[in-house]
Design an enzyme around this catalytic site. Structure first.
Site, short mmCIF file in Angstrom:
data_model
loop_
_atom_site.label_atom_id
_atom_site.label_comp_id
_atom_site.label_asym_id
_atom_site.label_seq_id
_atom_site.Cartn_x
_atom_site.Cartn_y
_atom_site.Cartn_z
N ASP A 1 16.65 3.53 60.19
CA ASP A 1 17.69 3.16 61.09
C ASP A 1 17.33 3.64 62.68
O ASP A 1 16.51 4.65 62.45
CB ASP A 1 18.95 3.36 60.63
N GLU B 1 20.83 7.62 58.67
CA GLU B 1 20.79 8.84 59.45
C GLU B 1 21.22 9.01 60.59
O GLU B 1 21.79 9.85 61.06
CB GLU B 1 19.14 9.23 59.36
#
Length: 478
Positions: A101, A167
């Site tokens: 991400d 994350e």
């Protein structure tokens, strides 16, 4: 053994265009975990990894960590992609972690180019959101496997991979999975000998480093609300308690202009700096000009390298990030917001416990709000928190990485700490009881989380060689 390295390095050099094309492919997927509208893109990025891993013969498992409430919606959390390549009991097993991400990015924020189109400039910089954080490092592990296959070389270790899609939004769901799975002696983490994470950066722009410490983070939300709807300042200004005014009053009490945190008790548990630790800062290849270059300014608080690095690595800091609900567009709008949410975080250091930090912050801001004497409502919450982390640099994991850097870059690395936070680092260390290494690929000026994020082409390509060399050095040392 040198012939193996020569073959690997030559193969990487011969496939530069392909590696850049594949990086462009993943940069084009706007996998922003913090925006509900982008959740399908985060899932798409995870599916891209699954497809590529399976193409390479990696055994893939997918863990679905559950649901998340975001922007008033209940969404599935992105999948945690788990890969296993090799089960030879005679070899060491290395667990590698990365995230697929990225941070949000908008052209109007000041990007010189479309953030979702990878662009190589005339300085050999590959510009695009996620280029350095963390897509280039993640896919480079795949290219290491692919290089061995195409050259007919045996992988020197067994490889375990954990790639997550949250994350940038607190790694929601990951810690719980790691902790529970670690309790299963026959589970995914069985036989893991060490952990490697490539999700940070060199100290400067010239010399590679190995990172053995990270600050933790506690991210707070201060919500002030009052009126039932946004109001016109010409009609209601001076007659209502304004949430924005109250919020500014409280947030102005958090930190001084010189960076001192004003929350009472916040420094009480900070571990003291030892004499040997203090001397370590004297040998680092770092100049204030490095940080000036990275920030494109000279507004540093401190005037010496040691003071600047200690403030960045060794001591806690508090940063104010923004206000949700406030008018922020161009032009003039005379609105009184009905509700505003102030956002700030504290970067913590060894011996500071997140629970205690939250307790101290909550007590302080609550008392400051009560002093205002407003009729507005107030709420403070900690959105997510992670502890600081420090590793043993004498472990074979670090020794192998040091040798790999010397082999690829012909220089001994600096041993550094980081001001940022990767909470999963400590989770891996505590849950698995294994050494964790941070092996950075990018440079300090890459601009992760900022506009015009980039990774230098040389760092990307030499980084692939570095990851391959690191695995081989582990097989030779451990």
């Amino acid at each position: 053994m040198s012939a193996v390295f020569e073959k690997l390095f030559a193969h990487v050099d011969a496939n530069v265009k392909s590696y850049i094309d594949r990086l462009a492919e993943v940069v084009a997927i706007p996998s922003v975990s913090g925006e509900a509208v982008r959740r399908p893109d985060v899932v798409k990025m995870g599916e891209w990894l699954v497809t590529e891993l399976k193409r390479l013969g990696v055994s893939v498992d997918i863990h679905h960590p559950g649901k998340q409430e975001i922007e008033g919606q209940s969404l599935d959390l992105p999948p945690i992609v788990l890969g296993t390549y090799g089960l030879d009991p005679k070899k060491k097993t290395v667990l590698v972690y990365g995230h697929y991400d990225v941070q949000p990015a908008f052209k109007e924020d000041g990007w010189a180019t479309d953030p979702w189109v990878l662009v190589e400039d005339d300085k050999g910089r590959l510009i695009g959101r996620g280029s350095t954080d963390d897509k280039a490092p993640v896919i480079s592990w795949l290219w290491v496997i692919e290089a061995h296959q195409k050259l007919g070389l045996e992988m020197p270790v067994n490889l375990k991979m954990v790639f997550e899609g949250m994350e940038e939004s607190g790694s929601e769901g990951l810690d719980e999975y790691i902790i529970e799975e670690a309790k299963n002696s026959e589970g995914f983490f069985k036989a893991v000998d060490c952990v490697c994470i490539s999700d940070n950066y060199w100290l400067g722009s010239n010399k590679p480093c190995l990172t053995y410490g990270l600050r933790g983070i506690s991210y707070f939300m201060l919500e002030v609300s009052g009126p039932g709807k946004d109001l016109h300042s010409g009609v209601f200004g001076g007659t209502v308690h304004e949430p924005m005014t109250d919020l500014f009053q409280v947030m102005s009490k958090l930190v001084s202009p010189t960076g001192k945190i004003l929350v009472p008790g916040i420094y009480d548990t900070v571990a003291p700096v030892t004499e040997s630790e203090d001397k370590m800062y004297d040998t680092l290849d770092f100049a204030l000009s490095d940080i000036h270059s990275a920030m494109e300014s000279k507004v540093t608080i401190h005037n010496t390298e040691k003071e600047a690095l200690m403030a960045r690595w060794r001591f806690p800091s508090l940063s104010i990030h923004g206000i949700e609900g406030a008018f922020s567009s161009t032009g003039s709008k005379t609105v009184i917001p009905a509700k505003v949410v102030g956002k700030f975080s504290i970067r913590s250091v060894p011996n500071m416990e997140p629970e205690k930090v939250t307790e101290l912050v909550t007590d302080f801001v609550t008392k400051e709000f009560q002093k205002i004497g407003t009729k507005n409502s107030f709420n403070v919450s900690c959105a997510h928190a992670g502890k600081a982390w420090v590793a043993d640099t004498n472990h074979f994991n670090f020794v192998a990485a040091e040798k790999a850097i010397e082999r690829v870059f012909k220089v001994k690395p600096d041993f550094t700490r980081e001001g940022g936070s990767i909470p999963v680092t400590l989770t891996f260390q505590e849950a698995l009881n294994k050494n964790v290494l941070l092996l950075p690929m990018g440079r300090a000026d890459d601009g992760a989380h900022s506009i015009n994020e980039k990774i230098d082409k040389s760092n990307y390509i030499e980084g692939i060689k570095l990851l391959a060399s690191y695995l081989h050095e582990i097989s030779l040392i451990a």
